[in-house]
Design an enzyme around this catalytic site. Structure first.
Site, PDB file in Angstrom:
ATOM      1  N   HIS A 122      -7.005 -10.321  -7.375  1.00 35.67           N
ATOM      2  CA  HIS A 122      -6.500 -10.208  -5.999  1.00 35.67           C
ATOM      3  C   HIS A 122      -5.694  -8.930  -5.824  1.00 35.67           C
ATOM      4  CE1 HIS A 122      -5.535 -11.923  -2.044  1.00 35.67           C
ATOM      5  NE2 HIS A 122      -4.411 -11.237  -2.175  1.00 35.67           N
ATOM      6  N   TYR A 123      -4.847  -8.633  -6.790  1.00 36.18           N
ATOM      7  CA  TYR A 123      -4.029  -7.422  -6.754  1.00 36.18           C
ATOM      8  C   TYR A 123      -4.914  -6.180  -6.746  1.00 36.18           C
ATOM      9  CZ  TYR A 123      -0.928  -3.759  -8.578  1.00 36.18           C
ATOM     10  OH  TYR A 123      -0.242  -2.587  -8.783  1.00 36.18           O
TER      11      TYR A 123
END
Length: 198
Positions: A122-123
């Site tokens: 996600h990052y």
């Protein structure tokens, strides 16, 4: 040069503003109302602004902008999106609107992937979206993608580009030096590259 630094009160940001001061530049720290600015060195100006809700004009009067901020390792996906993706993209747009000469992005190794996997997926997706936005903005840019960060002292050299060992480390001091060089010299204009300490 007058340089706005987002993330100036963080571990890397503090080293970065000191590096800029040592080189004779004028860093301005972009800080929230609640930010602890006590560790900032003398000579750093303050400009109020929250990356989750940036106001117009925050980049006015700046020659360059460095995004060295992050939502932090203890925050969830929502804050990652607000700071690392949306905040960085908004700051990019405001820099372009203000006629800023150069924008330097502290990104991450792996952010070149369009569909990353693993616990950092996600990052890395947020960082990828931010990097792509900057590259399409029309601004003169440099994107630095370090491997895992350490608190080691600055080394004799750094390795950039294709020869980076993705399992290696990059000291925050080395990262700060490269970010400052990217903002002030133009050496890395138009480049997005991985980085490690040598």
């Amino acid at each position: 040069m007058t340089i706005l630094v987002a993330g100036a009160t963080g571990k890397t940001g503090l080293l970065l503003v000191q590096e800029l001061l040592d080189q004779g530049h004028k860093p301005t720290a972009l800080v929230r109302e609640s930010s602890d600015t006590s560790a900032l060195p003398q000579g750093v100006d303050l400009r109020r602004g929250d990356l989750t809700n940036l106001h117009d004009g925050v980049c006015d009067g700046m020659d360059a902008v460095i995004f060295a901020a992050g939502s932090g390792g203890s925050t969830g996906p929502e804050m990652t999106d607000k700071v690392d993706r949306d905040g960085a993209r908004r700051l990019t747009d405001l820099a372009r609107d203000a006629g800023v000469t150069r924008f330097v992005m502290l990104s991450s190794v792996g952010a070149d992937q369009t569909d990353p996997t693993g616990e950092l997926a996600h990052y890395l997706k947020a960082k990828h979206a931010t990097d792509e936005h900057l590259m399409a903005s029309g601004l003169t840019y440099a994107i630095v993608r370090p491997v895992a960060l350490s608190n080691d002292a600055r080394g004799a050299d750094v390795i950039l580009g294709e020869n980076v060992d993705k399992s290696a480390k990059a000291s925050r001091a080395d990262v700060a030096h490269v970010l400052a060089e990217a903002a002030t010299t133009g050496r890395f204009d138009g480049i997005a590259q991985d980085m490690q300490s040598a």
